[in-house]
Structure formats: C-alpha cells, structure tokens
Design an enzyme around this catalytic site. Structure first.
Site, PDB file in Angstrom:
ATOM      1  N   HIS A  61      -2.666  71.854  -2.713  1.00 46.46           N
ATOM      2  CA  HIS A  61      -3.520  71.029  -3.561  1.00 46.46           C
ATOM      3  C   HIS A  61      -3.915  69.732  -2.851  1.00 46.46           C
ATOM      4  CE1 HIS A  61      -4.141  68.349  -7.208  1.00 46.46           C
ATOM      5  NE2 HIS A  61      -5.072  69.277  -7.319  1.00 46.46           N
ATOM      6  N   ASP A 109       1.330  70.669  -4.640  1.00 44.76           N
ATOM      7  CA  ASP A 109       1.298  69.503  -3.746  1.00 44.76           C
ATOM      8  C   ASP A 109       2.370  69.620  -2.663  1.00 44.76           C
ATOM      9  OD1 ASP A 109      -0.710  68.069  -5.176  1.00 44.76           O
ATOM     10  OD2 ASP A 109       0.782  67.420  -6.648  1.00 44.76           O
TER      11      ASP A 109
END
Ligand code: G3P
Ligand code: MG
Length: 235
Positions: free
Chosen positions: A6, A227
């Site tokens: 991400h 992430d």
C-alpha cells in the site's frame, strides 16, 4: 494471491516515495498501490492527499503547483530525517523504477471533474511505456472507471468501496469494471464468493494485522494490500 504494498510499503518508508517502492521490491511483492492525481500543469503525479500539509507542512493544494514546483518539496522528513531527500514522483518515473519487478494498482484521486484529460493522459503514458498489461486502475470515483473502461476495455479497472453495498455485482457492472476493492472490514465469505463466481476480481485494503490477513487469505481473496509487506510473506 496478489501481494500488494500500500502506497509502496508505507509502514517502512514515507508513502508513495522511491524509498517506499524500493522496500516493496526488496520484499518481493507482486504489486504496489499508488495514488495518482494531476498537477497544475496536468502532469500525472504520485501523491495521496489533495493538500501538502500533512506530508510537507505546506498549506497548499497539490493541483495549485506545477510538477517542477512540487519536485522541490521534501515529502520524507515527516517520516524520518533519513528520508529528507524524497521527492514527489511522476507516474512515468514510478513505472520506470518498478517495470519488470512489480505491477501497479493506480488509484486515481480526482478533485476537478477532469475525467477526460486524466484518462487520456493515463492511457497514453501506459501505451508509451508498454505497461498497460501490468496495471489495475481503481477509484472511489466510479464514473471515472466507467469512462476509462468505455474507451479502453482492455485495461483492468476496479471500483473502490468503503461502505457495504446492497448489490456489489451491480455496483461493479454499473461501472463496467473488472472487480471491486472493498475495505477489509467489509469483506465477508459471501462477498468473496459472489464476486469470484461472477468471474470478477476482489482485492482488499489496507490490512496491517496478521489475524485479518490470515482470515482473508482463507477466504481465497484475489489480493491484499498492506503497509507492512512482511505480513504477506508466508511463514
Ligand atoms: O486503494 C486502496 C486505498 O489506498 C484506498 O484509500 O485513502 O488509502 O488511498 P486511500
Ligand atoms: Mg490509495
């Protein structure tokens, strides 16, 4: 299953920067998700917010500045001093960096209602760089995905959703899309089955907890964005 970083690898380096994309490549991911919008001089640039305040401490809109002006701004120090050299990249630069290593989920952020220009610029760049086969284009603006698919049916397009739709298949088909990118908390076994049985694609965001990643993998989802790339690596 597609392992998707991400904003690159936003947990490890400042989001949407070269450092972040390099971390995603080091982690052997399949794809990065990046946010794309137009600068004042209509260049495709990679940046999430509409305003520079959060990442650069400057209270100006991204689309009020030209690419050459945006290039002077430090977008890494907020994360850590070691990233003070990080600058906003153009989409062309990101393609050049990751081509041959990673595919890209291009999330289109729209403020002006300039679908035609955005689509034209994007399609032209992907063709020039021979990268059309390596992207999924997504947006919360479903009309934008529809405009893209109507003129360029060969490109993969997905609708982004943060809420729970009454009829997910209809939402996808209304946009002429190939799939849906729902928020992970809204993903159920029924949703994954429904979408996949219809021959459509389902990728979810942004999952930073191991137990949720395990749950979603077990549902046989097509792709997960995180992430923290290490969470997607098999143990
Ligand atoms: O594309 C998935 C996700 O990035 C959508 O939300 O705000 O993180 O761009 P946001
Ligand atoms: Mg995004």
């Amino acid at each position: 299953m597609l392992k998707i970083g991400h904003r690159g690898a936003a947990g490890l380096a400042p989001e949407n920067t070269r450092a972040s994309f390099e971390k995603a490549m080091e982690a052997n991911l399949d794809m990065i998700e990046i946010d794309v919008q137009l600068s004042k001089d209509n260049q495709l640039i990679v940046f999430h917010d509409h305003n520079l305040r959060r990442l650069a401490g400057i209270n100006k809109k991204v689309n009020e500045l030209k690419l050459s002006e945006l290039k002077k701004i430090d977008i890494g120090s907020w994360f850590s001093e070691q990233f003070a050299q990080e600058r906003i990249l153009s989409l062309a630069e990101v393609i050049e960096l990751v081509k041959g290593h990673l595919q890209i989920n291009i999330e289109l952020k729209v403020i002006r209602r300039d679908h035609n220009l955005l689509v034209k610029k994007l399609v032209r760049l992907l063709k020039e760089r021979d990268f059309s086969q390596d992207v999924i284009i997504s947006s919360f603006d479903h009309q934008l995905i529809k405009s893209l698919k109507q003129t360029n049916p060969e490109l993969q397009g997905a609708i982004l959703v943060a809420s729970v739709p009454v009829d997910p298949l209809r939402l996808i088909r209304d946009a002429d899309a190939d799939g849906i990118h729902p928020h992970y908390l809204t993903v159920t076994e029924e949703l994954v089955k429904l979408v996949k049985q219809a021959g459509l694609m389902i990728n979810t965001w942004t999952v930073n907890q191991q137990d949720e990643i395990t749950r979603l993998k077990n549902l046989n989802i097509d792709g997960i964005m995180t992430d923290y790339p290490e969470l997607l690596v098999e143990r």
